[in-house]
Scaffold this motif. Structure first.
Motif, PDB file in Angstrom:
ATOM      1  N   SER A  33      47.089  54.977  54.718  1.00 48.15           N
ATOM      2  CA  SER A  33      47.677  53.807  55.376  1.00 48.15           C
ATOM      3  C   SER A  33      48.111  52.807  54.324  1.00 48.15           C
ATOM      4  CB  SER A  33      46.662  53.130  56.300  1.00 48.15           C
ATOM      5  OG  SER A  33      46.310  53.984  57.363  1.00 48.15           O
ATOM      6  N   PHE A  34      49.197  52.113  54.619  1.00 47.45           N
ATOM      7  CA  PHE A  34      49.552  50.894  53.879  1.00 47.45           C
ATOM      8  C   PHE A  34      49.336  49.749  54.859  1.00 47.45           C
ATOM      9  CE2 PHE A  34      52.241  54.154  51.856  1.00 47.45           C
ATOM     10  CZ  PHE A  34      51.840  54.009  50.536  1.00 47.45           C
ATOM     11  N   GLY A  35      48.258  49.014  54.698  1.00 49.60           N
ATOM     12  CA  GLY A  35      47.924  47.982  55.681  1.00 49.60           C
ATOM     13  C   GLY A  35      47.739  48.614  57.052  1.00 49.60           C
ATOM     14  N   ASP A  36      48.488  48.135  58.035  1.00 50.07           N
ATOM     15  CA  ASP A  36      48.387  48.675  59.393  1.00 50.07           C
ATOM     16  C   ASP A  36      49.244  49.916  59.587  1.00 50.07           C
ATOM     17  OD1 ASP A  36      46.788  46.579  60.049  1.00 50.07           O
ATOM     18  OD2 ASP A  36      48.397  45.351  60.948  1.00 50.07           O
ATOM     19  N   ASN A  37      50.020  50.242  58.579  1.00 52.71           N
ATOM     20  CA  ASN A  37      50.977  51.340  58.702  1.00 52.71           C
ATOM     21  C   ASN A  37      50.296  52.666  58.335  1.00 52.71           C
ATOM     22  OD1 ASN A  37      53.257  52.840  58.903  1.00 52.71           O
ATOM     23  ND2 ASN A  37      54.403  51.794  57.260  1.00 52.71           N
ATOM     24  N   HIS A  38      49.949  53.438  59.342  1.00 54.84           N
ATOM     25  CA  HIS A  38      49.242  54.713  59.138  1.00 54.84           C
ATOM     26  C   HIS A  38      50.284  55.791  58.842  1.00 54.84           C
ATOM     27  CE1 HIS A  38      45.677  57.369  60.687  1.00 54.84           C
ATOM     28  NE2 HIS A  38      46.115  57.736  59.514  1.00 54.84           N
ATOM     29  N   VAL A  39      50.508  56.034  57.568  1.00 57.40           N
ATOM     30  CA  VAL A  39      51.679  56.800  57.119  1.00 57.40           C
ATOM     31  C   VAL A  39      51.423  58.307  57.104  1.00 57.40           C
ATOM     32  CG1 VAL A  39      53.161  57.191  55.128  1.00 57.40           C
ATOM     33  CG2 VAL A  39      52.572  54.869  55.791  1.00 57.40           C
ATOM     34  N   LEU A  40      50.240  58.720  56.671  1.00 54.68           N
ATOM     35  CA  LEU A  40      49.867  60.140  56.721  1.00 54.68           C
ATOM     36  C   LEU A  40      48.690  60.274  57.681  1.00 54.68           C
ATOM     37  CD1 LEU A  40      50.005  61.178  52.933  1.00 54.68           C
ATOM     38  CD2 LEU A  40      51.816  61.351  54.657  1.00 54.68           C
ATOM     39  N   GLY A  57      62.280  65.846  56.906  1.00 54.46           N
ATOM     40  CA  GLY A  57      61.913  64.964  58.005  1.00 54.46           C
ATOM     41  C   GLY A  57      62.637  63.643  57.888  1.00 54.46           C
ATOM     42  N   PRO A  58      62.625  62.858  58.968  1.00 54.45           N
ATOM     43  CA  PRO A  58      63.366  61.605  58.952  1.00 54.45           C
ATOM     44  C   PRO A  58      62.798  60.622  57.928  1.00 54.45           C
ATOM     45  CG  PRO A  58      62.132  61.857  61.007  1.00 54.45           C
ATOM     46  CD  PRO A  58      61.986  63.129  60.256  1.00 54.45           C
ATOM     47  N   SER A  59      63.607  59.660  57.579  1.00 56.92           N
ATOM     48  CA  SER A  59      63.188  58.606  56.669  1.00 56.92           C
ATOM     49  C   SER A  59      61.962  57.894  57.234  1.00 56.92           C
ATOM     50  CB  SER A  59      64.357  57.647  56.499  1.00 56.92           C
ATOM     51  OG  SER A  59      63.965  56.570  55.705  1.00 56.92           O
ATOM     52  N   GLY A  60      60.974  57.659  56.377  1.00 54.97           N
ATOM     53  CA  GLY A  60      59.769  56.970  56.807  1.00 54.97           C
ATOM     54  C   GLY A  60      58.706  57.879  57.400  1.00 54.97           C
ATOM     55  N   SER A  61      58.933  59.198  57.384  1.00 55.88           N
ATOM     56  CA  SER A  61      57.972  60.106  58.004  1.00 55.88           C
ATOM     57  C   SER A  61      56.769  60.401  57.112  1.00 55.88           C
ATOM     58  CB  SER A  61      58.675  61.408  58.412  1.00 55.88           C
ATOM     59  OG  SER A  61      59.304  62.011  57.310  1.00 55.88           O
ATOM     60  N   GLY A  62      56.816  59.972  55.851  1.00 57.17           N
ATOM     61  CA  GLY A  62      55.668  60.141  54.964  1.00 57.17           C
ATOM     62  C   GLY A  62      55.843  61.190  53.879  1.00 57.17           C
ATOM     63  N   LYS A  63      57.056  61.722  53.731  1.00 57.18           N
ATOM     64  CA  LYS A  63      57.285  62.807  52.770  1.00 57.18           C
ATOM     65  C   LYS A  63      56.960  62.370  51.337  1.00 57.18           C
ATOM     66  CE  LYS A  63      61.688  63.069  53.801  1.00 57.18           C
ATOM     67  NZ  LYS A  63      61.781  61.949  54.764  1.00 57.18           N
ATOM     68  N   THR A  64      57.511  61.226  50.941  1.00 58.37           N
ATOM     69  CA  THR A  64      57.304  60.759  49.568  1.00 58.37           C
ATOM     70  C   THR A  64      55.838  60.410  49.324  1.00 58.37           C
ATOM     71  OG1 THR A  64      59.560  59.963  49.366  1.00 58.37           O
ATOM     72  CG2 THR A  64      57.949  58.972  47.903  1.00 58.37           C
ATOM     73  N   THR A  65      55.206  59.812  50.315  1.00 59.27           N
ATOM     74  CA  THR A  65      53.795  59.460  50.162  1.00 59.27           C
ATOM     75  C   THR A  65      52.946  60.723  49.994  1.00 59.27           C
ATOM     76  OG1 THR A  65      54.158  57.493  51.514  1.00 59.27           O
ATOM     77  CG2 THR A  65      51.880  58.200  51.209  1.00 59.27           C
ATOM     78  N   LEU A  66      53.270  61.760  50.750  1.00 55.03           N
ATOM     79  CA  LEU A  66      52.556  63.029  50.590  1.00 55.03           C
ATOM     80  C   LEU A  66      52.784  63.588  49.187  1.00 55.03           C
ATOM     81  CD1 LEU A  66      50.973  65.498  51.511  1.00 55.03           C
ATOM     82  CD2 LEU A  66      53.043  66.351  52.637  1.00 55.03           C
TER      83      LEU A  66
HETATM   84  P1  ADP Z   1      59.741  59.217  53.551  1.00 54.29           P
HETATM   85  O1  ADP Z   1      59.631  59.740  52.157  1.00 54.29           O
HETATM   86  O2  ADP Z   1      59.554  60.276  54.578  1.00 54.29           O
HETATM   87  O3  ADP Z   1      60.980  58.408  53.785  1.00 54.29           O
HETATM   88  P2  ADP Z   1      57.650  57.404  52.762  1.00 54.29           P
HETATM   89  O4  ADP Z   1      56.448  58.189  52.418  1.00 54.29           O
HETATM   90  O5  ADP Z   1      58.497  56.909  51.649  1.00 54.29           O
HETATM   91  O6  ADP Z   1      58.514  58.224  53.814  1.00 54.29           O
HETATM   92  O7  ADP Z   1      57.233  56.140  53.615  1.00 54.29           O
HETATM   93  C1  ADP Z   1      56.459  56.248  54.782  1.00 54.29           C
HETATM   94  C2  ADP Z   1      56.089  54.848  55.253  1.00 54.29           C
HETATM   95  O8  ADP Z   1      55.225  54.267  54.295  1.00 54.29           O
HETATM   96  C3  ADP Z   1      57.267  53.911  55.386  1.00 54.29           C
HETATM   97  O9  ADP Z   1      57.045  53.115  56.527  1.00 54.29           O
HETATM   98  C4  ADP Z   1      57.213  53.085  54.137  1.00 54.29           C
HETATM   99  O10 ADP Z   1      57.732  51.814  54.357  1.00 54.29           O
HETATM  100  C5  ADP Z   1      55.725  53.011  53.862  1.00 54.29           C
HETATM  101  N1  ADP Z   1      55.404  52.879  52.426  1.00 54.29           N
HETATM  102  C6  ADP Z   1      55.655  53.805  51.468  1.00 54.29           C
HETATM  103  N2  ADP Z   1      55.219  53.376  50.271  1.00 54.29           N
HETATM  104  C7  ADP Z   1      54.671  52.144  50.467  1.00 54.29           C
HETATM  105  C8  ADP Z   1      54.037  51.196  49.625  1.00 54.29           C
HETATM  106  N3  ADP Z   1      53.865  51.428  48.306  1.00 54.29           N
HETATM  107  N4  ADP Z   1      53.600  50.040  50.181  1.00 54.29           N
HETATM  108  C9  ADP Z   1      53.757  49.817  51.502  1.00 54.29           C
HETATM  109  N5  ADP Z   1      54.334  50.672  52.356  1.00 54.29           N
HETATM  110  C10 ADP Z   1      54.788  51.841  51.856  1.00 54.29           C
END
Ligand code: ADP
Length: 291
Positions: A33-40, A57-66
């Motif tokens: 999670s980033f704050g309240d944003n449960h990303v994975l 997957g669509p933008s914001g789906s968590g690919k980069t975070t994974l």
């Molecule tokens: P994708 O690669 O699928 O576009 P991301 O993993 O980049 O998705 O992002 C997923 C969510 O996490 C988005 O809502 C993005 O704004 C949020 N996010 C990613 N990195 C950070 C960060 N360092 N701080 C806060 N929020 C983040």
């Protein structure tokens, strides 16, 4: 013994135990999670040696975070990442070939349990197994191509400079950039810069190559040359995880595609099957929009 790092014949060979199909990274129940944003929201992933995994997957789906979690750039809140023993490091053992490393030889598998405290040492041990190619090449503007490529090996891995230069030169030659070795990044096209970015990752001799949308910042006519290099690496047996919007590339090169949406893997499988007959509505809608 076998080919050493100074043998130019082996410069594009993957590091380590290259028996294809054996598990390299195992990811279970990853949450972030980033704050309240449960990303994975509970990601499972198996990366096998010699395989190419595409994350779509669509933008914001968590690919980069994974992807960033796989090399310790992002710190998950829960779940585990298990990495196989690093054979080359175990074999090297010490500074015999000049590669003095801060961690002990990796004879054991590395387990990171993110629901507990993960030590810096473990995090760095995970990072050390992979190299990332970013959307933007991130080259140092005031250093030449070859200086950019040897930076990691010399500064981080303590490879002797002459040896690093020799390897860098051979790698640049392999991607068709030998004559650019003394150029500065701004003297190169975007596609050439990104190929240098790939060479810089290869120069670290990682077990795993991570690509974060490597072509999305490029002009369309430059995308092909970068994808061609990536395809070559896949054919040579490199283990790769690729975040990409290039669905044709994913279809042609990936062994497994994971479709992420809302922080979960909605569907996974061989690209031919998934692209021809997606099982989930969300996958079908996504593919239809892009294909
Ligand atoms: P994708 O690669 O699928 O576009 P991301 O993993 O980049 O998705 O992002 C997923 C969510 O996490 C988005 O809502 C993005 O704004 C949020 N996010 C990613 N990195 C950070 C960060 N360092 N701080 C806060 N929020 C983040």
């Amino acid at each position: 013994t076998g080919a050493g790092p100074e043998d130019p014949g082996d410069v594009l060979e993957p590091r380590g135990d290259s028996r294809p199909g054996t598990p390299l990274l195992t990811v279970r129940g990853l949450h972030k999670s980033f704050g309240d944003n449960h990303v994975l929201r509970g990601i499972d992933l198996d990366v096998r040696r010699g395989s190419v995994t595409a994350l779509i997957g669509p933008s914001g789906s968590g690919k980069t975070t994974l992807l960033r979690s796989l090399n310790g750039l992002a710190m998950p809140d829960a779940g585990t990442i298990t990495a196989a023993p690093s054979p080359r490091r175990a074999r090297d053992g010490g500074a015999e070939n000049g590669e003095a490393r801060s961690e002990p030889p990796g004879r054991d598998r590395l387990v990171l349990d993110f629901s507990r405290k993960v030590t810096k040492q473990r995090r760095f041990a995970l990072r050390d197994r992979s190299a990332m190619v970013f959307q933007q090449h991130n080259l140092f503007p005031h250093r030449t191509v070859v200086q950019n490529v040897i930076e990691g090996p010399v500064q981080v891995q303590r490879v002797p400079r002459a040896q690093a230069v020799e390897r860098a030169t051979a790698l640049l030659d392999r991607v068709g950039l030998a004559e650019k070795r003394d150029a500065y990044p701004h003297e190169l096209s975007g596609g050439q810069q990104q190929r240098v970015g790939i060479v810089r990752a290869l120069a670290l001799r990682p077990e795993l190559l991570l690509f974060d949308e490597p072509t999305s910042a490029l002009d369309p006519e430059l995308v092909g040359e970068v994808l061609a290099v990536m395809k070559e690496l896949a054919d040579e047996g490199w283990t790769m995880v690729v975040v990409t919007h290039e669905l044709q590339f994913a279809r042609a090169v990936a062994d497994e595609v994971l479709f992420l949406d809302g922080g979960v893997v909605v569907e996974r499988g061989a690209p031919d099957r998934m692209f021809r007959e997606p099982r989930e509505d969300r996958t079908r809608q996504f593919l239809h929009r892009l294909l």
